[in-house]
Design a protein around this motif. Structure first.
Motif, PDB file in Angstrom:
ATOM      1  N   THR A 183      49.150  38.814 -36.697  1.00 50.74           N
ATOM      2  CA  THR A 183      48.384  40.042 -36.912  1.00 50.74           C
ATOM      3  C   THR A 183      49.113  41.239 -36.308  1.00 50.74           C
ATOM      4  OG1 THR A 183      46.279  38.845 -36.917  1.00 50.74           O
ATOM      5  CG2 THR A 183      46.189  41.211 -36.462  1.00 50.74           C
ATOM      6  N   LEU A 184      49.617  41.065 -35.103  1.00 49.03           N
ATOM      7  CA  LEU A 184      50.339  42.142 -34.416  1.00 49.03           C
ATOM      8  C   LEU A 184      51.574  42.558 -35.207  1.00 49.03           C
ATOM      9  CD1 LEU A 184      50.797  43.920 -31.920  1.00 49.03           C
ATOM     10  CD2 LEU A 184      51.886  41.951 -30.820  1.00 49.03           C
ATOM     11  N   ILE A 185      52.338  41.585 -35.685  1.00 49.21           N
ATOM     12  CA  ILE A 185      53.542  41.890 -36.464  1.00 49.21           C
ATOM     13  C   ILE A 185      53.175  42.638 -37.739  1.00 49.21           C
ATOM     14  CG2 ILE A 185      55.432  40.875 -37.796  1.00 49.21           C
ATOM     15  CD1 ILE A 185      55.414  38.556 -35.736  1.00 49.21           C
ATOM     16  N   ASP A 186      52.122  42.176 -38.419  1.00 49.50           N
ATOM     17  CA  ASP A 186      51.728  42.821 -39.681  1.00 49.50           C
ATOM     18  C   ASP A 186      51.281  44.261 -39.464  1.00 49.50           C
ATOM     19  OD1 ASP A 186      52.364  40.529 -41.041  1.00 49.50           O
ATOM     20  OD2 ASP A 186      50.303  39.796 -41.196  1.00 49.50           O
ATOM     21  N   LEU A 187      50.602  44.536 -38.356  1.00 47.86           N
ATOM     22  CA  LEU A 187      50.218  45.914 -38.054  1.00 47.86           C
ATOM     23  C   LEU A 187      51.455  46.786 -37.860  1.00 47.86           C
ATOM     24  CD1 LEU A 187      47.248  45.334 -35.558  1.00 47.86           C
ATOM     25  CD2 LEU A 187      47.092  46.358 -37.848  1.00 47.86           C
ATOM     26  N   LEU A 188      52.449  46.258 -37.162  1.00 44.75           N
ATOM     27  CA  LEU A 188      53.672  47.027 -36.933  1.00 44.75           C
ATOM     28  C   LEU A 188      54.442  47.237 -38.236  1.00 44.75           C
ATOM     29  CD1 LEU A 188      54.829  45.346 -33.608  1.00 44.75           C
ATOM     30  CD2 LEU A 188      54.141  47.738 -33.886  1.00 44.75           C
TER      31      LEU A 188
ATOM     32  N   GLY B  83      64.250  41.991 -37.388  1.00 41.75           N
ATOM     33  CA  GLY B  83      63.931  41.205 -36.204  1.00 41.75           C
ATOM     34  C   GLY B  83      62.489  40.727 -36.217  1.00 41.75           C
ATOM     35  N   LEU B  84      61.573  41.606 -36.620  1.00 37.62           N
ATOM     36  CA  LEU B  84      60.163  41.224 -36.666  1.00 37.62           C
ATOM     37  C   LEU B  84      59.898  40.195 -37.760  1.00 37.62           C
ATOM     38  CD1 LEU B  84      58.342  44.612 -36.029  1.00 37.62           C
ATOM     39  CD2 LEU B  84      58.408  42.623 -34.531  1.00 37.62           C
ATOM     40  N   LEU B  85      60.596  40.301 -38.881  1.00 36.85           N
ATOM     41  CA  LEU B  85      60.412  39.313 -39.945  1.00 36.85           C
ATOM     42  C   LEU B  85      60.918  37.939 -39.510  1.00 36.85           C
ATOM     43  CD1 LEU B  85      61.311  41.391 -43.135  1.00 36.85           C
ATOM     44  CD2 LEU B  85      59.064  40.494 -42.491  1.00 36.85           C
ATOM     45  N   ARG B  86      62.006  37.924 -38.744  1.00 33.97           N
ATOM     46  CA  ARG B  86      62.487  36.637 -38.208  1.00 33.97           C
ATOM     47  C   ARG B  86      61.452  36.040 -37.266  1.00 33.97           C
ATOM     48  NH1 ARG B  86      67.478  39.419 -38.015  1.00 33.97           N
ATOM     49  NH2 ARG B  86      67.167  39.911 -35.814  1.00 33.97           N
TER      50      ARG B  86
ATOM     51  N   ALA C 175      53.238  47.438 -41.098  1.00 35.12           N
ATOM     52  CA  ALA C 175      52.485  48.387 -41.924  1.00 35.12           C
ATOM     53  C   ALA C 175      52.523  49.800 -41.352  1.00 35.12           C
ATOM     54  CB  ALA C 175      51.035  47.918 -42.061  1.00 35.12           C
ATOM     55  N   GLY C 176      53.193  49.996 -40.218  1.00 36.21           N
ATOM     56  CA  GLY C 176      53.289  51.323 -39.624  1.00 36.21           C
ATOM     57  C   GLY C 176      52.063  51.760 -38.852  1.00 36.21           C
ATOM     58  N   GLN C 177      51.167  50.818 -38.553  1.00 39.00           N
ATOM     59  CA  GLN C 177      49.932  51.166 -37.835  1.00 39.00           C
ATOM     60  C   GLN C 177      50.141  50.986 -36.329  1.00 39.00           C
ATOM     61  OE1 GLN C 177      46.331  49.476 -39.611  1.00 39.00           O
ATOM     62  NE2 GLN C 177      47.487  49.021 -41.472  1.00 39.00           N
ATOM     63  N   ARG C 178      50.881  51.904 -35.735  1.00 38.76           N
ATOM     64  CA  ARG C 178      51.277  51.760 -34.337  1.00 38.76           C
ATOM     65  C   ARG C 178      50.105  51.875 -33.371  1.00 38.76           C
ATOM     66  NH1 ARG C 178      55.933  55.944 -33.610  1.00 38.76           N
ATOM     67  NH2 ARG C 178      55.592  55.412 -31.407  1.00 38.76           N
ATOM     68  N   ASP C 179      49.196  52.797 -33.618  1.00 39.63           N
ATOM     69  CA  ASP C 179      48.035  52.937 -32.727  1.00 39.63           C
ATOM     70  C   ASP C 179      47.208  51.658 -32.717  1.00 39.63           C
ATOM     71  OD1 ASP C 179      48.701  55.498 -32.002  1.00 39.63           O
ATOM     72  OD2 ASP C 179      47.427  56.451 -33.504  1.00 39.63           O
ATOM     73  N   ALA C 180      46.967  51.110 -33.895  1.00 41.76           N
ATOM     74  CA  ALA C 180      46.195  49.872 -33.988  1.00 41.76           C
ATOM     75  C   ALA C 180      46.957  48.719 -33.344  1.00 41.76           C
ATOM     76  CB  ALA C 180      45.883  49.553 -35.454  1.00 41.76           C
ATOM     77  N   ALA C 181      48.283  48.701 -33.512  1.00 42.99           N
ATOM     78  CA  ALA C 181      49.095  47.640 -32.919  1.00 42.99           C
ATOM     79  C   ALA C 181      49.056  47.709 -31.396  1.00 42.99           C
ATOM     80  CB  ALA C 181      50.535  47.739 -33.411  1.00 42.99           C
TER      81      ALA C 181
ATOM     82  N   GLU D  36      53.739  47.106 -22.317  1.00 47.81           N
ATOM     83  CA  GLU D  36      53.994  46.669 -23.695  1.00 47.81           C
ATOM     84  C   GLU D  36      53.253  47.518 -24.724  1.00 47.81           C
ATOM     85  OE1 GLU D  36      54.782  42.582 -24.797  1.00 47.81           O
ATOM     86  OE2 GLU D  36      54.243  41.956 -22.773  1.00 47.81           O
ATOM     87  N   ALA D  37      51.983  47.798 -24.469  1.00 45.35           N
ATOM     88  CA  ALA D  37      51.253  48.655 -25.405  1.00 45.35           C
ATOM     89  C   ALA D  37      51.836  50.067 -25.401  1.00 45.35           C
ATOM     90  CB  ALA D  37      49.774  48.685 -25.047  1.00 45.35           C
ATOM     91  N   ALA D  38      52.199  50.548 -24.205  1.00 45.93           N
ATOM     92  CA  ALA D  38      52.789  51.890 -24.098  1.00 45.93           C
ATOM     93  C   ALA D  38      54.103  51.970 -24.861  1.00 45.93           C
ATOM     94  CB  ALA D  38      53.003  52.257 -22.630  1.00 45.93           C
ATOM     95  N   GLY D  39      54.877  50.883 -24.850  1.00 43.83           N
ATOM     96  CA  GLY D  39      56.156  50.866 -25.547  1.00 43.83           C
ATOM     97  C   GLY D  39      56.004  51.106 -27.044  1.00 43.83           C
ATOM     98  N   ILE D  40      54.918  50.576 -27.619  1.00 42.77           N
ATOM     99  CA  ILE D  40      54.686  50.751 -29.052  1.00 42.77           C
ATOM    100  C   ILE D  40      54.436  52.220 -29.386  1.00 42.77           C
ATOM    101  CG2 ILE D  40      53.085  50.178 -30.934  1.00 42.77           C
ATOM    102  CD1 ILE D  40      52.695  47.445 -29.606  1.00 42.77           C
ATOM    103  N   LEU D  41      53.918  52.983 -28.429  1.00 39.04           N
ATOM    104  CA  LEU D  41      53.578  54.390 -28.653  1.00 39.04           C
ATOM    105  C   LEU D  41      54.669  55.349 -28.184  1.00 39.04           C
ATOM    106  CD1 LEU D  41      49.817  54.264 -27.581  1.00 39.04           C
ATOM    107  CD2 LEU D  41      50.789  54.072 -29.890  1.00 39.04           C
ATOM    108  N   GLU D  42      55.789  54.813 -27.711  1.00 43.43           N
ATOM    109  CA  GLU D  42      56.888  55.675 -27.266  1.00 43.43           C
ATOM    110  C   GLU D  42      57.395  56.539 -28.428  1.00 43.43           C
ATOM    111  OE1 GLU D  42      59.225  55.753 -23.932  1.00 43.43           O
ATOM    112  OE2 GLU D  42      57.066  56.085 -23.921  1.00 43.43           O
ATOM    113  N   PRO D  43      57.747  57.806 -28.151  1.00 40.44           N
ATOM    114  CA  PRO D  43      58.279  58.672 -29.224  1.00 40.44           C
ATOM    115  C   PRO D  43      59.617  58.178 -29.769  1.00 40.44           C
ATOM    116  CG  PRO D  43      58.445  59.736 -27.070  1.00 40.44           C
ATOM    117  CD  PRO D  43      57.583  58.526 -26.879  1.00 40.44           C
ATOM    118  N   THR D  44      60.297  57.332 -28.990  1.00 36.27           N
ATOM    119  CA  THR D  44      61.589  56.799 -29.428  1.00 36.27           C
ATOM    120  C   THR D  44      61.446  55.483 -30.196  1.00 36.27           C
ATOM    121  OG1 THR D  44      61.762  55.779 -27.223  1.00 36.27           O
ATOM    122  CG2 THR D  44      62.914  57.881 -27.574  1.00 36.27           C
ATOM    123  N   PHE D  45      60.208  55.060 -30.488  1.00 33.80           N
ATOM    124  CA  PHE D  45      59.983  53.782 -31.152  1.00 33.80           C
ATOM    125  C   PHE D  45      60.635  53.772 -32.536  1.00 33.80           C
ATOM    126  CE2 PHE D  45      57.763  50.693 -33.719  1.00 33.80           C
ATOM    127  CZ  PHE D  45      57.501  49.642 -32.857  1.00 33.80           C
TER     128      PHE D  45
END
Length: 292
Positions: free
Chosen positions: A261-266, A183-186, A268-274, A168-177
Motif C-alpha cells: 500500500t505504501l509503495i502504491d501511494l508513492l 527501486g520501488l518496483l523492485r 501514484a504521487g500521493q506523498r502526503d497520504a504516504a 521516515e515520514a518527514a523524509g517523504i515530505l522533504e522538498p528534495t524528494f
C-alpha cells in the motif's frame, strides 16, 4: 533473491492451477501470470521452467507453456523456502542470540567461536564475512574479532522506532524528494512474493533484509543524506533484536501488505497520504513488536 522469487512464484502458480482446476492443455501466458502476481515476466518465465521440470506444465507447440496433460503421480504443489534456515544460518543466529544474551565478550577469537559452535574454520569464516557486511563485528588489528554496539534492551528498541517515526515520514515530505520508481518496483516485486506466501518460509534474516531494503529505498528518495544515513545506522543496530524476536507470520504478512500500500501511494504521487500511512505503519509495527 531472483532465484527465491522464481521458486516462490512456481509454488504460487502451481497452487493456482490446482485451486482453480485449470484444464490440461490450457496455455499459461507469461503476461497474464505477471499481471496476476504483480511481477515482471522474467521471474514468471523462470518459474514456468521449474514447473516444466516437475512435469506440472509442458511446452506448448505455439510457444510458451500449458498445463500438463497429466500431473505426475502424487504431485502436490512443492513448498519452496525463501532463504530458509540452513546450517550456516543456524550458526549465525546462535551467535546473534548469545551476543544479545551477554554470553559472548566484546572480543573473541576464531578458535573460541569454532569450539563453541562446533563449526570448521571455513564455515565460521563464511558467517563472519556476513556479520562484517552487516556491520556488527569487525576484525581487530593483529588478532581476533570485535563486536560492535547493537540495541540490546526493549527500551532502546522502542526508542529506535520512535526515531524512525520522526525521520521516515518527514523524509517523504522533504522538498528534495525524488521518486526512485525502478527501486520501488523492485521492492514491490519482493514484497509481493512475501505477501503471497513467501513470508511463511522466509528466514528472519530474509524478512529483515527485504523490509529494511524498502524503508532505506524510500529514505534515499528523500534526497536528505542524513535521513538515509541515520536509518542505515539504526538498521545495523536493531538487526539482532529483530532476529531474536519470534516471527509472527501473520503479522509479518500484514506488514508486507502494508508495504505494498505504501509503495502504491508513492508510485501514484500521493506523498502526503504516504507520509501519513508511514506513521500508521510504524506505530502498528512497534505495538506488535513491543508485545512480543
Amino acid at each position: 533473491m531472483a532465484r527465491a522469487l522464481a521458486d516462490v512464484l512456481a509454488t504460487n502458480i502451481h497452487q493456482h492451477i490446482t485451486r482453480t482446476g485449470i484444464a490440461p492443455g490450457t496455455r499459461l501466458p507469461e503476461r497474464s501470470l505477471a499481471e496476476q502476481f504483480n511481477v515482471s515476466r522474467s521471474p514468471v518465465r523462470e518459474a514456468l521452467k521449474r514447473l516444466a521440470a516437475q512435469a506440472v506444465v509442458a511446452a506448448h507447440p505455439d510457444g510458451g507453456y500449458a498445463v500438463a496433460d497429466e500431473a505426475p503421480p502424487g504431485a502436490e504443489p512443492e513448498v519452496f523456502e525463501v532463504e530458509s534456515v540452513d546450517a550456516g544460518e543456524e550458526t549465525y543466529l546462535a551467535i546473534a542470540e548469545d551476543r544479545l544474551a551477554g554470553k559472548l565478550e566484546d572480543r573473541v577469537t576464531e578458535n573460541e567461536l569454532m569450539r563453541r559452535y562446533a563449526v570448521t574454520r571455513a564455515q565460521l569464516n563464511a558467517v563472519l564475512r556476513r556479520m562484517v557486511q552487516e556491520g556488527w563485528i569487525e576484525r581487530r588489528p593483529g588478532h581476533g574479532w570485535q563486536f560492535q554496539s547493537v540495541l540490546t534492551s526493549s527500551e532502546t528498541y522502542r526508542q529506535g522506532y520512535r526515531y524512525r517515526l520522526l525521520i521516515e515520514a518527514a523524509g517523504i515530505l522533504e522538498p528534495t524528494f525524488q521518486l526512485d520508481r525502478e527501486g520501488l518496483l523492485r521492492c514491490r516485486a519482493e514484497q509481493e512474493v512475501l505477501a503471497n506466501g513467501g513470508v511463511r518460509t522466509a528466514s528472519p534474516a530474509a524478512l529483515f533484509d527485504a523490509n529494511s531494503r524498502l524503508h532505506e529505498t524510500i529514505a534515499a528518495c528523500s534526497g536528505n543524506v542524513f535521513i538515509l544515513d541515520g536509518l542505515r545506522r539504526l538498521d545495523r543496530l536493531r538487526r539482532l533484536m529483530e532476529y531474536r524476536k519470534a516471527v509472527d507470520r501473520d503479522q509479518a504478512e500484514r506488514r508486507c501488505r502494508e508495504h505494498l500500500t505504501l509503495i502504491d501511494l508513492l508510485l501514484a504521487g500521493q506523498r502526503d497520504a504516504a507520509a501519513d500511512f508511514m506513521k500508521l505503519h510504524l506505530r502498528s509495527a512497534v505495538r506488535e513488536k513491543a508485545s512480543d
